[in-house]
Structure formats: C-alpha cells, structure tokens
Enzyme design. Structure first.
Site, PDB file in Angstrom:
ATOM      1  N   LYS A 199      -4.532  10.017   5.421  1.00  0.00           N
ATOM      2  CA  LYS A 199      -4.229   9.206   6.595  1.00  0.00           C
ATOM      3  C   LYS A 199      -3.275  10.026   7.462  1.00  0.00           C
ATOM      4  O   LYS A 199      -2.075  10.073   7.218  1.00  0.00           O
ATOM      5  CB  LYS A 199      -3.566   7.878   6.210  1.00  0.00           C
ATOM      6  CG  LYS A 199      -4.358   7.061   5.161  1.00  0.00           C
ATOM      7  CD  LYS A 199      -3.845   7.293   3.783  1.00  0.00           C
ATOM      8  CE  LYS A 199      -4.415   6.347   2.754  1.00  0.00           C
ATOM      9  NZ  LYS A 199      -5.841   6.223   2.670  1.00  0.00           N
ATOM     10  N   ASP A 244      15.872  11.925  -8.515  1.00  0.00           N
ATOM     11  CA  ASP A 244      17.310  12.159  -8.366  1.00  0.00           C
ATOM     12  C   ASP A 244      17.809  11.888  -6.948  1.00  0.00           C
ATOM     13  O   ASP A 244      18.830  12.443  -6.523  1.00  0.00           O
ATOM     14  CB  ASP A 244      17.670  13.586  -8.792  1.00  0.00           C
ATOM     15  CG  ASP A 244      17.529  13.787 -10.297  1.00  0.00           C
ATOM     16  OD1 ASP A 244      17.507  12.775 -11.023  1.00  0.00           O
ATOM     17  OD2 ASP A 244      17.436  14.945 -10.741  1.00  0.00           O
ATOM     18  N   LYS A 301       3.276   4.482  -0.983  1.00  0.00           N
ATOM     19  CA  LYS A 301       3.189   5.481  -2.044  1.00  0.00           C
ATOM     20  C   LYS A 301       4.367   6.432  -1.910  1.00  0.00           C
ATOM     21  O   LYS A 301       4.469   7.175  -0.926  1.00  0.00           O
ATOM     22  CB  LYS A 301       1.876   6.267  -1.945  1.00  0.00           C
ATOM     23  CG  LYS A 301       0.624   5.393  -1.993  1.00  0.00           C
ATOM     24  CD  LYS A 301      -0.509   6.053  -1.232  1.00  0.00           C
ATOM     25  CE  LYS A 301      -1.782   5.235  -1.266  1.00  0.00           C
ATOM     26  NZ  LYS A 301      -1.710   3.990  -0.522  1.00  0.00           N
ATOM     27  N   ASP A 319      -0.760  15.923  20.530  1.00  0.00           N
ATOM     28  CA  ASP A 319      -0.378  17.039  21.411  1.00  0.00           C
ATOM     29  C   ASP A 319       0.094  18.275  20.655  1.00  0.00           C
ATOM     30  O   ASP A 319       0.893  19.054  21.165  1.00  0.00           O
ATOM     31  CB  ASP A 319       0.699  16.591  22.399  1.00  0.00           C
ATOM     32  CG  ASP A 319       0.159  15.588  23.414  1.00  0.00           C
ATOM     33  OD1 ASP A 319      -1.070  15.582  23.626  1.00  0.00           O
ATOM     34  OD2 ASP A 319       0.957  14.821  23.976  1.00  0.00           O
ATOM     35  N   HIS A 370       0.824  -1.213   0.000  1.00  0.00           N
ATOM     36  CA  HIS A 370       0.000   0.000   0.000  1.00  0.00           C
ATOM     37  C   HIS A 370       0.863   1.270   0.000  1.00  0.00           C
ATOM     38  O   HIS A 370       0.337   2.376   0.045  1.00  0.00           O
ATOM     39  CB  HIS A 370      -0.911  -0.038   1.239  1.00  0.00           C
ATOM     40  CG  HIS A 370      -2.082   0.872   1.196  1.00  0.00           C
ATOM     41  ND1 HIS A 370      -2.337   1.801   2.187  1.00  0.00           N
ATOM     42  CD2 HIS A 370      -3.070   1.022   0.287  1.00  0.00           C
ATOM     43  CE1 HIS A 370      -3.437   2.455   1.907  1.00  0.00           C
ATOM     44  NE2 HIS A 370      -3.906   2.012   0.754  1.00  0.00           N
ATOM     45  N   HIS A 418      -9.484  10.699   1.838  1.00  0.00           N
ATOM     46  CA  HIS A 418      -8.602   9.560   1.598  1.00  0.00           C
ATOM     47  C   HIS A 418      -7.309   9.714   2.380  1.00  0.00           C
ATOM     48  O   HIS A 418      -6.469   8.832   2.397  1.00  0.00           O
ATOM     49  CB  HIS A 418      -8.308   9.459   0.093  1.00  0.00           C
ATOM     50  CG  HIS A 418      -7.567   8.220  -0.301  1.00  0.00           C
ATOM     51  ND1 HIS A 418      -6.227   8.230  -0.645  1.00  0.00           N
ATOM     52  CD2 HIS A 418      -7.965   6.928  -0.413  1.00  0.00           C
ATOM     53  CE1 HIS A 418      -5.842   7.006  -0.948  1.00  0.00           C
ATOM     54  NE2 HIS A 418      -6.871   6.197  -0.824  1.00  0.00           N
TER      55      HIS A 418
END
Length: 539
Positions: free
Chosen positions: A437, A182, A177, A442, A175, A435
């Site tokens: 996450k 470079d 991404k 704190d 999952h 979508h």
C-alpha cells in the site's frame, strides 16, 4: 389447515428461533473490560539497539532513518533477528497472525524474549488469529507476556456466528501493522505475519513493502501502540480466551523446532544466518535514508463509531500528501475508488497530473468481490487519462496443493484463514500478486503503510503508516512505473471501439489481448452480478 392450527405450528418454531437468536446475542456480548496493572519495562541501562539508534539519530537531529524492506524473506529475517536482539520491550501489533512456519517461529522468538526478561506485548485483531486461541492463551500466562485482542469475538468457533448477531461492531477491524523493539527500532508497512507475506524472495518491488525506522518516528510508533493498547476495544486475552495448561507452550517450542529443521523452511533459516542486518545496525554500518518522517494513524475509536474526516488516517493523508502538481502513483492490492475517489483521481488527471495506479488483476486478487468493486470504475478512470496497471497470477510457479498442506501441517494454527487472505493468498510466493500500500506524490514524498485505496480502509478499519519526505525513495518508486511495471503487469487501455484491452511487455515482446486475463465466462457473470450489488462500502 385452520388459522388456529397454523398458529399452533408456527408459533413454537418462531419462539424457538427468537430464543436461539437472543441466546446467541447474549453469548457474543463483550464483558466489562478489566485491565490489570501493567508492570513497567525493566531498565538495565540502554540496550545495544537503542544505543545504536540514539547515536545515529544524534548525528541527524530532527530526522528519522528509514531502510526499505522489499524482499519478503529479508523482511521476515529482520523481524526475527530484531526479536532475538530485544532486551527491554517487544511491542507487536498485527491484523493477521497465522500459525504457519513464519508465524510459529516469530511466536517462539517472542516467548524466548520473555524468558530473557523482555516485556512482550501482542496486540492482535481477533479476526486474524484463526487456530491460535490455545497458544495465545498459554503465552499470556507467562509473567512477561501480555496478549490483548482487538474488537474480540465472544463466540470462538465458528466466529462467523458473531457476524450474524453483531455485524455492525465486528465488521470494523484493526488493520495496523507494527513491530517495535526496545522502543527504538520499528518495522511498519503492509505485511501481516504469515508465510504468504514473506514468500516473495525475488526482491520484487511491489509484492509488499515495509520500512525499518529509527529516530523520532520510532518513538511515535511506540506512543501510538500504547494508545491502541489502552483503548476500550483492546481486551486482555484472559477475558476472552479459554485457559489452557503449560503443555501448549511445549507444543509451540516443539513446532518451532520442527519448522526450523524442515527443508521447506530452509531459505528462511539460511537467511537468518546470512543476513547481517542487526550486526550492521549495531555497528553503525546499515544504510539509512535520513529525512523527515511522519507517522499517521486512525483514532482507535474508529471501530466504535463514524469519525470526522480529520480524525481519520485518510484525512491526515490528504494533508500530508497535499495536492500533487505533476505525478501521483498509487500501489494498492485492493483498489476500490468508489465515486468520490474516482472523481478525485479523474480531476487530477484532467488538470495535467500524471495519475498511475497499480493493483491486482482478477487472477491475482485473493478477494474476488474486490474486483467487482473496482472493475466498474476502469473506463471512467481511463477516459480521464488515469493510467491503470493490473498484475496477473503466474500459476506455474505456485506451490502445489501438497506443498500447501505440508506447510499447514508444520504450523500450529488452523487452515481457516481470515479475510484478506483467501484462496489466492498461498500463491503470493509464486505469483505477481501485490499486497503493498504505497502512494507517491511529485517524486518528493511517499506513503508506506497499511492503508488500501478502498472504502474499508477509509471508513471501517483502523490503519497506520509513514509519510516519508524523501525525493530519493519517492523517485525510486515512481521510476518503477516506467521500468519494472510495464514488463511485470498488464497496462489496461481503451481500444478504438471503447473496449478494454490488456497489454504487457515492451517492443517486440509486447503482447495485447482483448479478453481479461484469468477470467472465464462464469467469472464474468459472477463479477458482473456482484458489481451491481450495493456492497461497495464493505470492500
């Protein structure tokens, strides 16, 4: 019918089914992994992007620079502009890559980079590339491009057959991404490659979120990519995909040209012309927050076997986030806490920590079963003092069926979509679907990455993300729960009769309803039945 005659009838059918099952198992068996020697990246001096990153990092020793990409169109433009600026390497790692407008343009940019002599590596989860086999095979034939498929299916179509004969292996996916140029500039976050992930052009904070980063953490991402690239679940495309002719590359270039001229892609193309990101970055003018940034990721062996908690991203996240003392805010498009997660959040709330969760409501989710895994825990969380917010789809702004058909026609892939991008995914550009996450603790540190608060992210899929130790960024995200979220999502509360209520807005604009937004009688029935099934570990 006598027993003997019955056996004469049943036995051949049973043997035929067994033979067919055995043949499918053999057809889906992976070959022995054969990895060719990899040519080193070409070194022609320090590329402008790497040089600019090095110069800025030198002024901030031990720290990494981060720049948030909250606007969907900007997030796409940043990737395409960076790919066009690459001079040495382009390392791309994704769970889903669609053959639509944005997916086509980015594949064309990768091909153009290879034509310039850039070493291009694409590491793609094989469950999320529907319709791209021929194009990826053609790209893989280029001397400067190598494609590897993570945890691949041997039966190419329909792939669902593979689940039927090898579910235990194929149910575990990559999952992660990341988009690294470079070895010096990287983009990590929640977005896959596809139109629905780049369609939120209004800058909505929680539609999705990526981080553009430079400094030590960019090198960490490059190292982590290499770890996944070398792992035994990453198969060279030539071992899995059918060989094709050069005409497929011509088709890719033709499609990219059509997409770039299409009126519906105009805002992407115009943003490419107007976004000064690369120019400002090279000139040292792009704003970065310089701070301590940690990369955390799962061991790729997670897709082969269950691992100890400390080897999982979840275990590392526990250590990095620590025990919040005042606030914990969670943004998760797929929020399925399960018994363990619910107990942890309830314990924090009872200890005086303000725990707030923003997730998709039923009408905004693209996977209805996820709602069935989440809904049973709402009362438990609310009774402990956890604050819950749910988005609802604004269907009036969604693209029409004709627009969605046209969008697919202009791409090079299939209308078949991978998991996590179902019937509501195409509405993301016009709905309040989230979508992202993101976790903040704190107002001091924030996690941004691919990890959802659900059993799949915890146990089955590999994940990746950043822990950013920045009160500025963590505070901005936390503040949104007091300013933006109440007007953009429903607050879920318990009424006097212990029934759930949904309210949105503030002051005289506040609306309250006792029926769950977007759910009809049949929806309630289906979700109710699904919530009693033992499928939570799959969600």
């Amino acid at each position: 019918m006598s027993r003997a005659k019955r056996w004469k009838t049943v036995l051949p059918a049973a043997l035929g089914l067994a033979a067919a099952g055995f043949a499918l198992m053999r057809a889906n068996r992976l070959p022995r992994r054969d990895v060719p020697s990899e040519p080193p990246a070409r070194h022609r001096g320090e590329p402008p992007l790497a040089r600019a990153a090095s110069e800025r990092a030198a002024r901030n020793p031990g720290q990494s620079g981060v720049h948030l990409l909250t606007d969907g169109v900007d997030a796409f433009a940043a990737r395409l502009l960076l790919a066009r600026a690459a001079e040495r390497t382009l390392d791309l790692q994704y769970y889903i890559w669609h053959g639509d407008r944005t997916g086509t343009l980015l594949l064309e940019a990768a091909f153009e980079a290879a034509q310039r002599g850039v070493r291009v590596r694409l590491l793609l989860d094989d469950n999320g590339i529907a319709g791209l086999d021929r194009v990826l095979s053609a790209l893989n034939d280029h001397p400067n491009i190598e494609v590897r498929l993570f945890n691949p299916f041997r039966i190419r179509y329909p792939k669902a057959i593979g689940f039927a004969v090898d579910f235990g292996r194929l149910n575990r996916r990559m999952h992660n991404k990341s988009f690294t140029v470079d070895g010096a500039v990287t983009i990590v976050g929640g977005r896959n490659i596809g139109d629905e992930y780049f369609g939120a052009g209004d800058g909505a904070l929680f539609a999705d979120m990526d981080v553009l980063a430079i400094g030590p953490v960019a090198r960490d991402v490059e190292t982590d990519f290499q770890r996944y690239w070398d792992c035994q679940s990453a198969y060279p495309a030539q071992q899995i995909l059918p060989r094709v002719g050069a005409r497929q590359l011509a088709k890719l270039r033709s499609r990219a040209s059509i997409v770039e001229r299409d009126p519906s892609a105009r805002r992407y193309v115009e943003r490419l012309r107007s976004l000064p990101l690369v120019r400002e970055f090279v000139a040292g003018e792009l704003d970065f927050e310089w701070t301590e940034v940690e990369l955390i990721s799962d061991d790729p062996a997670k897709t082969l076997a269950d691992l100890d908690h400390e080897r999982l991203l979840a275990g590392k996240l526990d250590g990095a986030i620590g025990d919040p003392h005042r606030e914990l805010a969670i943004v998760s498009g797929y929020f399925v806490p399960g018994e363990q997660g619910a107990q942890q959040l309830c314990a924090l709330a009872r200890d005086g920590v303000q725990v707030t969760v923003l997730t998709n409501g039923y009408s905004a989710t693209d996977v209805a079963l996820v709602h069935a895994g989440y809904a049973p825990w709402r009362k438990v969380l609310l009774e402990a003092g956890v604050r819950l917010f749910e988005t609802a789809a604004q269907v009036r702004d969604a693209p029409s069926k004709k627009q969605r058909r046209e969008g697919n026609r202009l791409g090079i892939g299939s209308r078949l979509r991978a998991s996590g991008s179902g019937s509501f995914a195409a509405l993301r550009s016009g709905a309040s679907t989230i979508h992202a996450k993101t976790f903040t603790a704190d107002r001091e540190r924030v996690f941004i990455g691919s990890f959802n608060f659900d059993p799949r992210s915890l146990k089955l899929n590999t994940e990746l993300g950043f822990i950013i130790h920045s009160p500025l960024i963590a505070g901005q995200v936390a503040d949104a729960f007091e300013t933006i979220v109440p007007d953009a999502a429903y607050a879920v509360t318990l009424g006097p009769d212990d029934a759930l209520t949904w309210s949105c807005g503030t002051g005289s604009e506040r609306t309250v309803q006792r029926n769950e937004p977007g759910m009809g009688s049949l929806d309630h029935l289906l979700v109710g039945v699904a919530s009693h099934l033992s499928i939570g570990w799959l969600l």
